[in-house]
Write an enzyme that holds these catalytic residues in place. Sequence first.
Site, PDB file in Angstrom:
ATOM      1  N   SER A 148       0.852  -1.182   0.000  1.00 21.30           N
ATOM      2  CA  SER A 148       0.000   0.000   0.000  1.00 21.30           C
ATOM      3  C   SER A 148       0.889   1.234   0.000  1.00 21.30           C
ATOM      4  O   SER A 148       2.068   1.158   0.357  1.00 21.30           O
ATOM      5  CB  SER A 148      -0.879  -0.005   1.263  1.00 21.30           C
ATOM      6  OG  SER A 148      -1.500   1.236   1.482  1.00 21.30           O
ATOM      7  N   TYR A 161      -3.157  -0.391  10.067  1.00 23.41           N
ATOM      8  CA  TYR A 161      -2.988  -0.724   8.645  1.00 23.41           C
ATOM      9  C   TYR A 161      -1.607  -0.308   8.152  1.00 23.41           C
ATOM     10  O   TYR A 161      -0.910  -1.075   7.475  1.00 23.41           O
ATOM     11  CB  TYR A 161      -4.090  -0.019   7.850  1.00 23.41           C
ATOM     12  CG  TYR A 161      -4.133  -0.353   6.379  1.00 23.41           C
ATOM     13  CD1 TYR A 161      -4.700  -1.538   5.931  1.00 23.41           C
ATOM     14  CD2 TYR A 161      -3.628   0.535   5.426  1.00 23.41           C
ATOM     15  CE1 TYR A 161      -4.763  -1.845   4.577  1.00 23.41           C
ATOM     16  CE2 TYR A 161      -3.685   0.244   4.076  1.00 23.41           C
ATOM     17  CZ  TYR A 161      -4.254  -0.943   3.655  1.00 23.41           C
ATOM     18  OH  TYR A 161      -4.304  -1.233   2.313  1.00 23.41           O
TER      19      TYR A 161
END
Length: 267
Positions: A148, A161
């Site tokens: 990501s 995250y």
Amino acid sequence: MDFTMDSFRLDGKVALVTGAVYGIGFEIARALASAGATIVFNNLTQESVDEGIKHYQEAGIDAKGYVCDVTDEEAVQAMTKQIKEEVGSVDILVNNAGIIKRTPMIEMSAADFRQVIDVDLNAPFIVAKAVIPDMIEKGGGKIINICSMMSELGRETVSAYAAAKGGLKMLTKNIASEYGQYNIQCNGIGPGYIATPQTAPLRELQENGERHPFDQFIVGRTPAARWGEPSDLAGPAIFLASSASDFVNGHILYVDGGILAYIGKQP
């Protein structure tokens, strides 16, 4: 081996894409199938697996689905054994399954933090560990971890995250370091902001006719001046899954329209 366009073909390869019922995982699986790979995937329930099979059938892809929790090591070992018996050992692994909990850090419970780490970081370790022995035996393999931009950047409400995806970046580099000698390439794809059904509400015009504030933020922050399309991930996925990338290892390929290269517009 001399390079030809056939280097991008995946005929005869078995690709396991975790959690690939819809969204980015499904689009990556569809891309790998278009290059000749046989697709297998998993999800948590039979209902979701059946939903995935339906999506693949509608796309003309003969995929096989398995019910498996990728955070459960015994279940993953059993699934990879079943895949080997029914389809063939895994040549290409895409660690796609993931979750996000958008909660300010001081309001987030340790249990929720651990759950995100478990799914987004521990599970890729567990699944990679399960398939690497067969890859060694076969003389090579490809592992693609879906990282990501949060592997590089922080942002409000995504502490767990970002921690998981930053860890996944380093797990990617370490798998490459440990198993590159066995012709196993482990790389990552870091998607930018992708136009999916899940992000559709963020891209809808407001009642006053203006773009959603988050839509304005993303487009203004992206040199390409648009959201990514799921199809933008197809070429990178095929490249990293194929012999065209045999000397690319431990790399994170950010497919973000240039966000990570850009400081942003001057006010």
